[in-house]
Each structure stands twice: as C-alpha cells, then as structure tokens.
Design a protein around this motif. Sequence first.
Motif, short mmCIF file in Angstrom:
data_model
loop_
_atom_site.label_atom_id
_atom_site.label_comp_id
_atom_site.label_asym_id
_atom_site.label_seq_id
_atom_site.Cartn_x
_atom_site.Cartn_y
_atom_site.Cartn_z
N ASP A 55 -1.79 0.76 -6.17
CA ASP A 55 -1.62 2.22 -6.16
C ASP A 55 -0.20 2.69 -5.90
N GLY A 56 0.75 1.80 -5.85
CA GLY A 56 2.10 2.20 -5.50
C GLY A 56 2.99 2.43 -6.71
N PRO A 57 4.30 2.51 -6.45
CA PRO A 57 4.87 2.32 -5.12
C PRO A 57 4.61 3.51 -4.20
N GLY A 58 4.12 3.20 -2.99
CA GLY A 58 3.90 4.22 -2.00
C GLY A 58 5.19 4.59 -1.29
N LYS A 59 5.13 5.62 -0.47
CA LYS A 59 6.34 6.10 0.17
C LYS A 59 6.86 5.16 1.26
N TYR A 60 6.04 4.17 1.65
CA TYR A 60 6.48 3.20 2.67
C TYR A 60 6.95 1.89 2.04
N ALA A 61 7.05 1.87 0.72
CA ALA A 61 7.36 0.62 0.01
C ALA A 61 8.70 0.03 0.45
N GLY A 62 9.66 0.86 0.76
CA GLY A 62 10.96 0.35 1.17
C GLY A 62 10.88 -0.47 2.44
N THR A 63 10.11 0.01 3.41
CA THR A 63 9.93 -0.73 4.66
C THR A 63 9.20 -2.03 4.41
N LEU A 64 8.19 -1.99 3.55
CA LEU A 64 7.45 -3.21 3.20
C LEU A 64 8.38 -4.23 2.55
N LEU A 65 9.22 -3.79 1.65
CA LEU A 65 10.15 -4.70 0.99
C LEU A 65 11.14 -5.29 1.99
#
Length: 248
Positions: A55-65
Amino acid sequence: MSRQIYSLLAIAAVTLTLTPAPALADSPANQQAAKTAPAPVDCEQLKCIALTFDDGPGKYAGTLLDTLKKYDAKATFFLEGQYVKSRPAYVKRMAKEGHELGNHSYKHLNFTTIEPGAIRSEIQKTQDAVKKAAGVEPKLLRPPYGMADLQVSDIAAEFGMPIVLWTGGSRDWSTKNADAIKKQTLAVAKRDGIILMHDWVKQTVDVMPSLVKTLQSRGYTLVKVSDIVKKENLAAGDVFPLPEGWEN
C-alpha cells in the motif's frame, strides 16, 4: 506450478525480479556495476525471510528505509501507483538502496470485481508511475486484498508477472500496536517465509529496529521476495504461495 490450476480461485486476505537480459560486457558503466554489485543471495544456504510492505510508499517510508539500511536488510515494497505519484522520492530511494519494487495496483481496487480493462489500467498506470519515479518496472504483482481468480492470473501473464501473496501476516493494519505486531510477526516467521506488513502503519515502522534485530539474532537473513521464490521457477501468471487446500 501452472496457473491453470487456479480456475475460479478467489484468494482472500489470508519485484521475483526476473533476471534482466545481460548487458553488453564492454560498457564501462556495466563493468563498474559488475564490480560494485552485491553477491547474489543463496537461500538454499541461508535462512532467508522476506518482509513485504503493501500500500505504499507510506509517509513513514523514509524512517523504515533508514532502519533497513542500518541493519543491512532488504525488503520488497508492493506499491500503489497513486502513492508512487505523490511520493516518488521514496520509490527512487527504495530502488537505489537495493530493495524490490512490486505492483499493488493504482487505487487498491478488488481485481475480482472489476472489468478486465480496469484491471489492466490499474496495473499499467502503476508500472508507468514506478518507471517514472525509479527508472525500473515491477516484475511482481500482488493484487489488492490478495484477491485473484483465473482472469486476474491471465492478465498478470499478459504483463509477464507472477502473482506473489504471503505465508504469514503481521496483522499490523488491525492491531496498530508495536508489541502485538512484533509478537505476531515472530509467530509466523519461518525459513523462506514471506511476511505481509504495511509501511503506512506507524507502529510497524516504530518496532522495525527491534524486530529486525530479533530476526537476525535468530539466524534470519532479510532478503527480497525474488531471492525466496527463485527456486520456484514461477511463470508469468502463476500464484505463489498457494493457499491451503489448493495444492496439487
């Protein structure tokens, strides 16, 4: 397994990155890429597991990466075209950092309830959005809700993509609780497992450092889906893994 066995299969909730044609060996850019390319992962020798994010990229994707990079872990992102369009920088970064990009439709419509032309449009628009953002096209399809039937399988085959589902889910979309997400993920973790998660769930992203460290401490290597399914020799339109009761 042939996709013919999925006739009228409806799979409820419970990019195998095809090897590209070899580049010209005499290209300086290709020679440099060959020197810096990571060694291939062998899940016959390693205890592999694939974390997949829908369902992404979600708005927290940067932190996940950031977390995945810190722990040298790879993942597969099944992307929605509408969010690829609004957050292209995350998609570009995912590809640059060696993660796998899959197609999860454009607006998350149930493929088993819409017309063939609409299915093709959902897939193609997402292919185009990912290509524009990251310069690559997804090689795997995960239909919304994990719903597929013979028609969906046939259309996936037209795009040259197998359909990849999951062996276990984190239930993060339901619990939205970090401890519960970690506990559930560890409960369904297994060698060559494909785990369903979502990068729009903040608690999933929050618990990821602890979860990744725990999985690695248990001997797992976090890899892309394509590393896990390589030995399955999936053809375009095949569905993997099969839900219980649909095996040959």
